[in-house]
Write an enzyme that holds these catalytic residues in place. Structure first.
Site, PDB file in Angstrom:
ATOM      1  CE1 TYR A  99      91.919  82.270 154.857  1.00  0.00           C
ATOM      2  CE2 TYR A  99      90.743  84.179 155.736  1.00  0.00           C
ATOM      3  CZ  TYR A  99      91.481  83.034 155.939  1.00  0.00           C
ATOM      4  OH  TYR A  99      91.780  82.630 157.217  1.00  0.00           O
ATOM      5  CD  GLU A 181      91.708  79.130 156.593  1.00  0.00           C
ATOM      6  OE1 GLU A 181      92.340  79.993 157.220  1.00  0.00           O
ATOM      7  OE2 GLU A 181      92.224  78.083 156.134  1.00  0.00           O
TER       8      GLU A 181
END
Length: 394
Positions: A99, A181
Site C-alpha cells: 500500500y 493512493e
C-alpha cells in the site's frame, strides 16, 4: 473530487508510474473489440469502496464470459452507485502487494508519505503495518527511500518502490491533489512493480488551475436530483463558478460579480426573464490566467444553456487580462459543438448566443464570431434589447 480508477491511472501513466494495459468499456458490446488478450479483469468504475466484495470485479477468460460479466456489473449498484464505465485490464500475477499513498496532512500542513507492506483488500493488516514520513522541507528522493526502508524493503525493491513514491509525490504537487493512493502496488515474482489499483482525490479549490481535471467533473445522475425548474439531469457545478438557476428563458454569462448583477437587473428592467446566470470570475485574481478564463467561458456556456427552456444566452464580458480574441475563441468552440450536435439531430443543444464585448482586438473577435453565426453587439443596452426580443418571440 474523487477520480475514477481509469482516470487516476491515466495520470499515473503520464507520470511514468507503471500500469497494466487496459481499455475503457462503455457498453458490454465494446468487449467484442477488446484489444487486450485474455484473461482479463473487468472492474466497475465507481467512487464507492468495496467493489470486490460487492461483485464489481470479475476475472474472465473469453469474450462470451466477458460480455455476460459486463452486463451484470453495469446493473450492479455499489453503495447505491451504478457504473457508467467499466475498465478491462490485463491480469497480473503478484508475489506481494504493498500500500502506498501521498496525502495532505491538514493538521501539520505538510504532505505525508504512507506505506504498508500489506496491501490489497485487507485494510486491517495494512493499517497495522502502516509507516509514514512527513515531508517537512523541500522534497528529495531521501524521503521516498526512508519510507521504503521503514516498510521493510530490501535489495532492488528499495529503488523500485522509491521511484514509484517519488512519481506519486510529483503528481500530488503538480496537480494540487489531496490524495494519491496505490492499493495494491503489485510485486511480481521477478521483482517488477505495478500499480494495480489507484485513487486520486483532487482539491476542489484548485480545480480552476487545472483545466484537464476540471473536465473530469462528474455529472449528476438522474436519481440524484435536478436543479430547480429543470426536467433533465444537469452538470455538477465547480466551486469556482457562481451559478444560480431562475425560471426564465435567457441565460447570462458574465465575468465579475458587479457586472453579473448589473446585467441581471438590466435584463429584468427590459422586460426579460433570466433562466439562470453564471459569474465565471473577475480578472483581478492572481491565478486567473487567460487560458483558465477561456476554459471557464466554455464551461459556463454549457451550464447556462443546458435547460430546455433557455432560448437565448447573453454573454457580457469586459476584456483586460483576456483579450476579446481569446474570449471569442472559447465562445466559437462552444457554438461549433452546438451546431454539430444540432446537425446530428439534437435540436435542444442549439440556442441563440448574443455577445457583448468590451476590450482589445474587438474587430478580430467580431470576425471570428460572425463565422459561426454569433451576433456581436458593442452597446450593452442594445445587446439586452435584442436578447429579450429574441427570447420573447422564440
Amino acid at each position: 473530487m474523487d477520480l475514477l480508477e481509469y482516470q487516476a491511472k491515466e495520470l499515473f501513466r503520464e507520470m511514468g508510474i507503471p500500469v497494466l494495459p487496459s481499455q475503457r468499456i462503455d457498453h458490454p458490446r465494446d468487449l467484442k473489440g477488446l484489444k487486450i488478450p485474455y484473461p482479463v479483469v473487468l472492474k466497475s468504475q465507481v467512487r464507492a469502496g468495496g467493489r470486490g466484495r460487492a461483485g464489481g470485479i470479475k476475472f474472465v477468460a473469453n469474450t462470451i464470459d466477458a460480455v455476460a460479466a459486463a452486463q451484470n456489473i453495469f446493473h450492479l449498484p455499489i453503495n447505491t452507485e451504478y457504473p457508467e464505465v467499466l475498465l478491462a485490464e490485463a491480469k497480473y500475477d503478484t508475489d506481494r502487494e504493498f500500500y502506498l499513498a501521498v496525502v495532505l496532512d491538514r493538521t501539520a500542513r505538510r504532505p505525508l508519505l504512507l506505506g504498508s507492506s500489506q496491501g490489497g483488500t485487507s485494510t486491517e493488516l495494512a493499517m497495522e503495518q502502516m509507516q509514514q514520513v512527513v515531508v517537512d522541507e523541500g522534497f528529495s528522493p531521501f524521503y521516498a527511500r526512508r519510507l521504503t526502508l521503514k516498510m521493510g524493503c530490501t535489495g532492488p525493491l528499495i529503488e523500485a518502490v522509491s521511484d514509484i513514491v517519488e512519481k506519486m509525490y510529483l503528481l500530488f504537487v503538480e496537480k494540487d491533489l489531496d490524495l494519491v493512493e496505490i492499493n495494491p502496488l503489485g510485486i511480481s515474482p521477478g521483482g517488477e512493480v505495478m500499480a494495480l489499483d489507484g485513487k486520486v482525490t483532487v482539491n476542489d479549490e484548485a480545480l480552476g488551475r487545472h483545466a484537464s481535471l476540471l473536465q473530469l467533473q462528474p455529472k449528476t445522475h438522474p436519481d440524484e436530483g435536478l436543479l430547480a425548474g429543470s426536467d433533465s439531469p444537469v452538470m455538477a457545478v465547480p466551486s469556482e463558478l457562481n451559478f444560480v438557476e431562475l425560471d426564465g428563458n435567457i441565460g447570462l454569462l458574465c465575468n465579475g460579480a458587479g457586472l453579473t448583477m448589473a446585467t441581471l437587473d438590466l435584463v429584468y428592467a427590459a422586460g426579460g426573464k433570466p433562466a439562470n446566470f453564471v459569474n465565471i470570475g473577475g480578472e483581478c485574481r492572481w491565478d486567473l490566467t487567460p487560458e483558465l478564463l477561456c476554459d471557464r467561458i466554455k464551461l459556463g456556456l454549457a451550464l447556462v444553456s443546458q435547460k430546455k427552456n433557455v432560448q437565448v444566452v447573453l454573454v457580457n464580458l469586459l476584456g483586460g487580462l483576456c483579450s476579446c480574441t481569446q474570449a471569442v475563441e472559447a465562445i466559437a468552440h462552444y457554438q461549433k459543438q452546438s451546431q454539430r450536435e444540432t446537425a446530428a439531430g439534437n435540436p435542444q443543444t442549439q440556442v441563440t448566443v448574443i455577445v457583448r464585448l468590451y476590450g482589445s482586438e474587438i474587430d478580430q473577435a467580431r470576425e471570428i464570431l460572425q463565422a459561426v453565426e454569433v451576433t456581436v453587439v458593442e452597446n450593452l443596452d442594445e445587446a439586452i434589447a435584442l436578447s429579450v426580443s429574441l427570447a420573447t418571440n422564440a
